[in-house]
Write an enzyme that holds these catalytic residues in place. Structure first.
Site, PDB file in Angstrom:
ATOM      1  N   SER A 238     -34.210 -71.101   3.875  1.00 22.01           N
ATOM      2  CA  SER A 238     -35.301 -71.338   2.946  1.00 22.01           C
ATOM      3  C   SER A 238     -36.014 -70.036   2.584  1.00 22.01           C
ATOM      4  O   SER A 238     -35.405 -69.136   2.034  1.00 22.01           O
ATOM      5  CB  SER A 238     -36.247 -72.366   3.562  1.00 22.01           C
ATOM      6  OG  SER A 238     -36.997 -73.011   2.584  1.00 22.01           O
ATOM      7  N   ASP A 464     -31.297 -81.146  -1.736  1.00 18.21           N
ATOM      8  CA  ASP A 464     -32.377 -80.387  -1.098  1.00 18.21           C
ATOM      9  C   ASP A 464     -33.639 -80.472  -1.949  1.00 18.21           C
ATOM     10  O   ASP A 464     -33.652 -80.033  -3.091  1.00 18.21           O
ATOM     11  CB  ASP A 464     -31.953 -78.924  -0.944  1.00 18.21           C
ATOM     12  CG  ASP A 464     -32.871 -78.125  -0.023  1.00 18.21           C
ATOM     13  OD1 ASP A 464     -34.089 -78.399  -0.012  1.00 18.21           O
ATOM     14  OD2 ASP A 464     -32.372 -77.220   0.661  1.00 18.21           O
ATOM     15  N   HIS A 492     -33.172 -80.699   3.516  1.00 17.11           N
ATOM     16  CA  HIS A 492     -33.396 -79.272   3.326  1.00 17.11           C
ATOM     17  C   HIS A 492     -32.473 -78.448   4.203  1.00 17.11           C
ATOM     18  O   HIS A 492     -32.518 -78.551   5.441  1.00 17.11           O
ATOM     19  CB  HIS A 492     -34.858 -78.967   3.657  1.00 17.11           C
ATOM     20  CG  HIS A 492     -35.285 -77.563   3.393  1.00 17.11           C
ATOM     21  ND1 HIS A 492     -34.840 -76.837   2.316  1.00 17.11           N
ATOM     22  CD2 HIS A 492     -36.123 -76.739   4.078  1.00 17.11           C
ATOM     23  CE1 HIS A 492     -35.390 -75.636   2.341  1.00 17.11           C
ATOM     24  NE2 HIS A 492     -36.162 -75.548   3.406  1.00 17.11           N
TER      25      HIS A 492
END
Length: 522
Positions: A238, A464, A492
């Site tokens: 991320s 996601d 995610h």
């Protein structure tokens, strides 16, 4: 006048957090509240002793940091911990320094090097991630060949943390409700945000102006030297992909094996990112409702559209009349929405969302409140276990120039309502956090430039919600010397929670140096 609405939730959807949270971990957290029954690297026999060759290759003004002796001492049962000194301000390396806290899960086999890990954020603790989830999220094959090293980036938790409010003050702030779609409500929120910014500046000091990602990437290179690796081997999730791509642009020749999972696109604005996330969370919520209704015990009746409308009705009802949790706290619509968003990060946690929605439809918002607490790192006893919210704001305000004028934020709100009819409003007004921040953004969005010779692996997930899959494709194109993996799944990020196709591809790359075929879909 529309009904009063709460301050936008600090979703931290750019990444924190739910990365390390499996279904069992999240369930245990909730249950505790009684809410429901090239060359990969270099091997060194004594990693505390600096490698003279690594230090010699560093800029002269920073050589003392690259040549420092790092003392790894036993900690946290089977781990080793250390603190690595870095400059507070890289333009003044002879000035004040700070320490970066790191934790190592040593391999028990022959060592290829160290794999440094960032779980996301900004504001996420890599120390906590490796300590709590490193053994489960990273494969046996990788752990047999690498020391797994987590660290708290500058400004985060153990590494010169951004400090702003006391725990009771945090509770009070999270409980406030503003009518942001009125001039008076927005003015009140801006005034409170300015007061918080002033406290952050007072309590944190000069560091507050130096928690940007470029500085953190420079720290990462000193950490590379601290583990005695000639090349950086790195796994970033991320926001960690933004940190990793920033590193690759600054130190292209030092990139070893780098995996960027749940990618962010450095070329887009904060508003463009938020719009993409709003659409993706709405898509994820729709996928959740569809699966919920296919199973037993789903509290959402009728069609998928009917189920979504029932969720919107709950949010609207709490906007008009905030509810009370079992612990006596008032639950705002902002916390309800945050509580809905948290389980969407991992589809293994969708049953928890089903239970929470069932409860609130019966008049009890406690479980959604606990999910919102989890997002804010609030413990059941009322203490906060990290400074992630403050670090998120401080880093974001430096990294991203944001729309902060009233007309611009109002226009952004209207667009976000279209992007996400259920939750779009709660993604709006993020510029209010940075409008009166004491330090202005130091960065202009631009494509990343990477000139290194080592392939980088980029991973995207089709479902996601926090880092939409199209951002991974964009980052892969910008890097050039890279390979794109795509997982057809929900939630995610992918590595450590997807399937063998992703896991084997990443493991073969990290351990065997075999780059997966570009555009592989798993």
């Amino acid at each position: 006048m529309k009904s009063a609405r709460p301050v936008p939730a600090r979703f931290r959807s750019v990444a924190i957090g739910m990365r390390a949270v499996g279904a069992m971990a999240l369930a245990l957290v909730l249950a505790s509240c009684s809410l429901f029954g090239g060359d990969g690297g270099s091997k060194d026999a004594n990693p505390g002793q600096p490698d003279p060759a690594i230090a010699a290759a560093a800029p002269a003004e920073l050589r003392s940091f690259y040549s420092q002796q790092v003392d790894w001492t036993p900690c946290e049962a089977d781990f080793q911990c250390a603190k690595i000194k870095v400059p507070l301000d890289y333009s003044k390396p002879d000035g004040e320094s700070i320490e970066i806290a790191a934790i190592k899960l040593p391999t028990k086999s022959a060592k290829m090097g160290s794999l440094l890990v960032n779980p996301g954020g900004p504001g996420g603790s890599g120390y906590d991630f490796v300590r709590d989830a490193g053994a489960t999220n990273i494969s046996d094959k990788v752990r047999a060949n690498y020391d797994i090293v987590g660290f708290d980036p500058r400004g985060v938790k153990r590494s010169a943390p951004v400090t702003c409010l006391t725990d009771p003050e945090r509770d009070a702030y999270r409980a406030k409700i503003y009518a942001l779609d009125t001039d008076a409500g927005l003015a009140a929120a801006l005034a409170d945000n300015k007061a918080i910014a002033d406290k952050c500046a007072e309590k944190t000091g000069a560091l507050l102006g130096h928690v940007d990602t470029v500085s953190a990437a420079k720290d990462l290179d000193i950490l590379r030297a601290g583990v005695n690796d000639k090349k950086l081997n790195y796994l970033g999730y991320s926001y960690g992909t933004f940190l990793g791509s920033t590193y690759a642009s600054l130190f292209p020749d030092n990139v070893g094996r780098m995996v960027l999972d749940g990618a962010l696109d450095p070329s887009i604005t904060a508003e463009e990112l938020t719009s993409a996330q709003a659409k993706a969370f709405e898509k994820a919520l729709r996928a959740y409702v569809e699966r919920c209704q296919q199973g037993s015990g789903c509290p959402l009746s009728g069609s998928v559209d009917d189920g979504l409308q029932q969720i919107r009705d709950v949010i609207a009802a709490v906007e008009t009349n905030p509810m009370k949790a079992r612990d006596g706290r008032i639950v705002s619509a902002s916390n309800v929405v945050t509580g809905i968003i948290v389980p969407l990060y991992n589809d293994d946690n969708w049953p928890i969302l089903t239970q929470a929605l069932d409860q609130i439809l019966k008049g009890d918002p406690s479980q959604l409140q606990r999910l919102a607490d989890f997002n804010a790192d609030r413990e059941p006893n009322g203490t906060y276990s990290s400074n992630s919210t403050f670090a998120f704001n401080a880093i974001s305000c430096l990294d991203h120039p944001m729309v902060t004028d009233t007309a611009g934020m109002r226009a952004d709100e209207e667009k976000l309502r279209q992007d996400s009819p259920t939750m779009g409003y709660y993604f709006a007004y993020s510029g209010s956090n940075c409008k009166d921040w004491p330090y202005k953004s130091t960065r202009t969005p631009a494509p990343v430039e990477y000139t290194g010779s080592t392939d980088i692996v980029v991973i995207g997930t089709t479902g996601d919600p926090a880092t939409p899959v199209e951002l991974a494709s964009a980052l892969r194109k910008q890097l050039g010397k890279a390979s794109l993996l795509t997982w057809k799944g929900e939630g995610h990020t992918a590595y450590g929670r997807s399937n063998e196709c992703i896991g084997n591809a990443v493991d073969s790359y990290l351990v065997d140096g075999k780059t997966p075929a570009d555009n592989t879909v798993c």
